[in-house]
Write a protein that holds these residues in place. Structure first.
Motif, short mmCIF file in Angstrom:
data_model
loop_
_atom_site.label_atom_id
_atom_site.label_comp_id
_atom_site.label_asym_id
_atom_site.label_seq_id
_atom_site.Cartn_x
_atom_site.Cartn_y
_atom_site.Cartn_z
N GLY A 52 26.80 8.56 -51.41
CA GLY A 52 25.59 9.36 -51.40
C GLY A 52 24.44 8.59 -52.02
O GLY A 52 24.55 7.38 -52.28
N PRO A 53 23.34 9.26 -52.29
CA PRO A 53 22.15 8.58 -52.82
C PRO A 53 22.39 7.88 -54.16
O PRO A 53 21.69 6.91 -54.48
CB PRO A 53 21.13 9.72 -52.98
N ASP A 54 23.38 8.35 -54.95
CA ASP A 54 23.64 7.77 -56.26
C ASP A 54 24.69 6.66 -56.24
O ASP A 54 25.03 6.11 -57.29
CB ASP A 54 24.08 8.85 -57.25
N THR A 55 25.23 6.33 -55.08
CA THR A 55 26.28 5.31 -55.00
C THR A 55 25.78 3.98 -55.56
O THR A 55 24.68 3.54 -55.26
CB THR A 55 26.74 5.13 -53.54
N LEU A 56 26.63 3.35 -56.37
CA LEU A 56 26.26 2.07 -56.99
C LEU A 56 26.68 0.91 -56.11
O LEU A 56 27.77 0.92 -55.52
CB LEU A 56 26.92 1.94 -58.36
N TYR A 57 25.82 -0.09 -56.05
CA TYR A 57 26.06 -1.32 -55.29
C TYR A 57 25.83 -2.52 -56.19
O TYR A 57 25.17 -2.42 -57.22
CB TYR A 57 25.12 -1.41 -54.08
N TRP A 58 26.38 -3.66 -55.78
CA TRP A 58 26.06 -4.91 -56.46
C TRP A 58 24.54 -5.08 -56.40
O TRP A 58 23.92 -4.75 -55.38
CB TRP A 58 26.78 -6.06 -55.76
N PRO A 59 23.91 -5.58 -57.46
CA PRO A 59 22.45 -5.59 -57.50
C PRO A 59 21.75 -6.41 -56.41
O PRO A 59 20.58 -6.18 -56.14
CB PRO A 59 22.16 -6.20 -58.88
#
Length: 235
Positions: free
Chosen positions: A11-18
């Motif tokens: 969803g919109p809050d999903t974390l990804y590698w920067p």
């Protein structure tokens, strides 16, 4: 069997590698009542391979190894071993699993069965989706100041050579710890054609031994990774 979902919701809050230039994008193509009198919903979906609960394919860090669509099913349906290092990780957010940790685990729970999936519980899922707490730094486009626990190269080498591990995974953003600059664990498992699961959650619900894991990534042709629904079955 008790079923435990080990996957974060996308969803919109999903974390990804920067570093990726894009994140999760889910747009409505159609949503609502149609002229035919029925409801219809359809969306477009776009996401980098490496974010949220996902699987790294061996070719992610090693050329000419299996892509995500080439990983055999025998590496995706496995007995699971959960090694808990939450106490060590709370004392040192750059903690890495050691061979001594594995040996201590086996003294308590018995020798790890050949060909198991090794899941490392750090307790880091409690920080999701707070990027700064989870990754150690929330600067967009900069991965140089990340800080979180993971596996060590020595521990992974031991698990591969001595226990024939077929799959590894954990509840942090990477199978290498946050401060790495050369990603040795990725290279080691890549060469051995072993996939890795990142950003798991709910490992506290699993026993140290006796559970069974099912990890099914999106079957992307030539992919270096893919979003993955990971489920544990507990007798």
């Amino acid at each position: 069997m008790q079923m435990v979902d080990l996957s974060h919701t996308y969803g919109p809050d999903t974390l990804y590698w920067p570093s990726p230039p894009a994140k999760f994008d889910h747009k409505a193509l159609s949503y609502g009542q149609t002229s035919g009198g029925y409801f219809y919903a359809a969306f477009s979906l776009c996401t980098p391979e490496h974010g949220g609960t996902h699987m790294d394919a061996p070719n992610h860090f090693f050329k000419d190894r299996q892509t995500i669509d080439q990983i055999p099913l025998g590496n995706l349906f496995l007995p699971a071993v959960v090694i808990d290092v939450e106490a060590q990780a709370q004392a040192d957010r750059n903690y890495r699993l050691t061979v001594a940790d594995i040996q201590a685990f086996e003294t308590k729970h018995g020798v790890i069965s050949q060909g198991s999936a090794i899941l490392l519980r750090t307790g880091w899922d409690q920080y999701w989706p707070d990027a700064k707490a989870y990754l150690g730094d929330d600067t967009a486009g900069d991965a140089s100041n990340l800080s979180f626990p993971s596996f060590s190269a020595a521990a992974i080498t031991y698990l591969i050579e001595e226990r024939s591990t077929k799959l590894i995974g954990l509840d942090t953003a990477s199978i290498d710890y946050g401060k790495t600059t050369d990603f040795p664990v990725h290279q080691i498992v890549g060469e051995a054609n072993i996939p890795g699961l990142e950003n798991l959650t709910g490992l506290a619900s699993l026993p140290a031994t006796g559970a069974f894991i099912i990890a099914l990534p999106m079957k992307v042709k030539g992919g270096s990774g893919a979003p993955t629904r990971v489920v544990a079955l507990i007798p």
